[in-house]
Design an enzyme around this catalytic site. Structure first.
Site, short mmCIF file in Angstrom:
data_model
loop_
_atom_site.label_atom_id
_atom_site.label_comp_id
_atom_site.label_asym_id
_atom_site.label_seq_id
_atom_site.Cartn_x
_atom_site.Cartn_y
_atom_site.Cartn_z
N GLU A 42 39.86 33.40 -3.53
CA GLU A 42 38.58 34.11 -3.65
C GLU A 42 37.50 33.40 -2.83
OE1 GLU A 42 38.34 37.31 -4.39
OE2 GLU A 42 39.19 36.87 -6.35
N HIS A 43 36.74 34.22 -2.10
CA HIS A 43 35.69 33.72 -1.20
C HIS A 43 36.27 32.79 -0.13
CE1 HIS A 43 32.17 35.54 -3.14
NE2 HIS A 43 32.86 35.40 -4.26
N ASP A 45 38.19 34.48 2.45
CA ASP A 45 38.47 35.30 3.64
C ASP A 45 37.43 35.10 4.74
OD1 ASP A 45 36.50 36.82 2.29
OD2 ASP A 45 37.55 38.74 2.55
N ALA A 138 33.45 47.92 -9.50
CA ALA A 138 34.11 47.00 -10.44
C ALA A 138 34.75 45.82 -9.74
CB ALA A 138 35.17 47.77 -11.24
N SER A 143 35.24 50.81 -2.06
CA SER A 143 34.66 51.17 -0.75
C SER A 143 35.65 50.94 0.38
CB SER A 143 33.33 50.47 -0.52
OG SER A 143 33.36 49.16 -0.97
N ASP A 187 39.80 43.00 1.88
CA ASP A 187 39.93 44.30 1.22
C ASP A 187 40.49 45.35 2.18
OD1 ASP A 187 38.69 42.80 -0.68
OD2 ASP A 187 36.75 43.83 -0.54
C1 GLA Z 1 34.47 40.91 -1.81
C2 GLA Z 1 34.54 41.00 -0.30
C3 GLA Z 1 35.80 40.30 0.22
C4 GLA Z 1 35.92 38.89 -0.34
C5 GLA Z 1 35.71 38.89 -1.85
C6 GLA Z 1 35.67 37.50 -2.41
O1 GLA Z 1 35.52 41.64 -2.38
O2 GLA Z 1 34.57 42.35 0.11
O3 GLA Z 1 35.79 40.28 1.63
O4 GLA Z 1 35.02 38.02 0.30
O5 GLA Z 1 34.52 39.56 -2.22
O6 GLA Z 1 36.90 36.87 -2.27
#
Ligand code: GLA
Length: 403
Positions: A42-43, A45, A138, A143, A187
């Protein structure tokens, strides 16, 4: 584990019927693109790091028919609104149509760039109906699912080859430069490139990926806290800025280039806040690699422990959790059958993810929902998710045979 999941399959008759009544005939094709849950990473990418998301069996669907007048007309069943725009005259506006327009814009820029001068017109128009069952806002990437479904629609009517990595990049461009959210590519990549029954181990710098089978006997439970925080706001961009400041301190292009030893050697010279942010990203990348190794050898206990550690780091070092998420994670961990749990997505609200022994998952879901309501006073949603395939195209004849 089911491996033949078509996301949102139950929406196909609804959307076909809605198309017929609005446009007076059958759609030529139907496209879909799934939402996602991130298992770990998480965080990372936007730090060129590692992620391990999974597409869920909830998707955005579009039933469509080509138009040859450069117009796009889309009716949203969820918003009960119709958007119309011309591909020759794209203007920014507000709301859900921007994801579709942004994708049209990015694909046209790319197509015109690729073609000898004057030989291409960009993409073609279409008319269609859109709906979906990815919960909005959520943290399950509704999106990106809309962007990928729109991209699949434009690719279909414009006879463009479907190359998942290239399309994911275009959808990211739409999100960054048209919608204005500075997110990373996780995503879009998972919605484009997912394989049913698998999580996607993705290197966000090279965009090389591997499909990792989910361990047998485990269910993936998405736990929606029923709390929301808009993403197009300052917190996300602030975290990005802090990570970039840390990368500058280490003299590297992105935090992905700093390993744990290099970090520990100089961590004390960083200010405490930047140190915490960098520590999360650097150790989270390592946790992703370890999680992939654990999944490969079916070591569910280690995998669960890595999810727990990820949550602690997001809560204490990266500071993107919330009291609701912390409670949900804690309740999940103490529930029967849980092997690990963490917040998932950008944070500040939205969903947690838990890995649960499949034979206990019903019991787990009921307990977590009741206990969360008792402690927090909100009614959560629990989704037991299957790992679905990425953006897909169905020609109507083929779909009718399937149903
Ligand atoms: C959101 C962003 C992703 C990623 C996550 C955190 O979903 O769209 O690109 O940075 O937060 O991991």
């Amino acid at each position: 584990m089911k491996t033949d999941i078509i996301p949102g399959m139950d929406l196909q008759p609804t959307i076909t019927q809605a198309f017929r009544s609005r446009f007076g005939g059958p759609p030529a094709s139907i496209v879909s693109a799934p939402g996602r849950v991130n298992i770990i990473g998480e965080h990372t990418d936007y730090n060129d790091g590692l992620v391990l998301p999974m597409a869920i069996d909830r998707a955005v669907w579009i039933a469509l028919r080509p138009r040859r007048d450069r117009q796009v007309i889309v009716h949203s069943l969820d918003f009960e609104e119709t958007a119309k725009f011309s591909l020759d005259n794209l203007h920014k506006g507000k709301g859900w149509p921007e994801y579709i327009k942004g994708v049209a814009w990015a694909m046209q820029v790319e197509r015109l760039k690729d073609s000898p001068r004057g030989s291409a017109r960009g993409v073609e128009g279409w008319e269609g109906v859109v709906t979906g069952d990815v919960p909005k806002g959520a943290g399950l990437s509704s999106s990106a699912a809309l962007e990928l479904a729109a991209a699949r629609a434009f690719a279909t009517v414009s006879d463009l080859e479907w190359e998942p990595v290239k399309i994911a990049r275009l959808c990211l461009k739409a999100e960054n430069e048209w919608v204005g959210l500075n997110c990373g590519i996780m995503d879009q990549m998972i919605s484009a490139a997912a394989q049913a029954g698998h999580a996607l181990f993705l290197d966000c710098r090279s965009l090389n990926f591997e499909q990792i089978p989910l361990p047998g006997g485990l269910s993936v439970a998405v736990l929606d806290t029923a709390t929301r925080r808009g993403l197009v706001d300052s917190d996300y961009n602030e975290r990005r800025d802090q990570c970039e400041a840390a990368a500058r301190f280490f003299g590297v292009r992105a935090l992905r280039d700093v390993d744990m030893q290099a970090f520990e050697a100089r961590a004390s010279q960083l200010d405490p806040l930047t140190r915490r942010r960098a520590r999360h990203v650097i150790y989270e990348n390592e946790r992703v690699s370890q999680a992939v190794a654990a999944m490969r050898r079916g070591d569910v206990k280690t995998l669960g422990g890595l999810l727990d550690a990820s949550h602690a780091s997001l809560r204490d070092d990266f500071e993107v959790s919330s009291p609701a998420l912390d409670s949900m994670v804690e309740i999940a961990r103490q529930a029967v059958g849980c092997v690990g749990a963490r917040m998932t997505g950008a944070g500040f609200g939205g969903c947690a993810v838990a890995l649960v022994r499949a034979e206990r998952v019903q019991e787990f879901s009921i307990h977590v929902a009741q206990e969360y309501t008792r402690q927090i006073g909100l009614t959560p949603n629990v989704y037991i998710c299957q790992a679905a395939a990425g953006a897909s195209l169905f020609l109507l004849d083929a779909l009718e045979r399937l149903c």
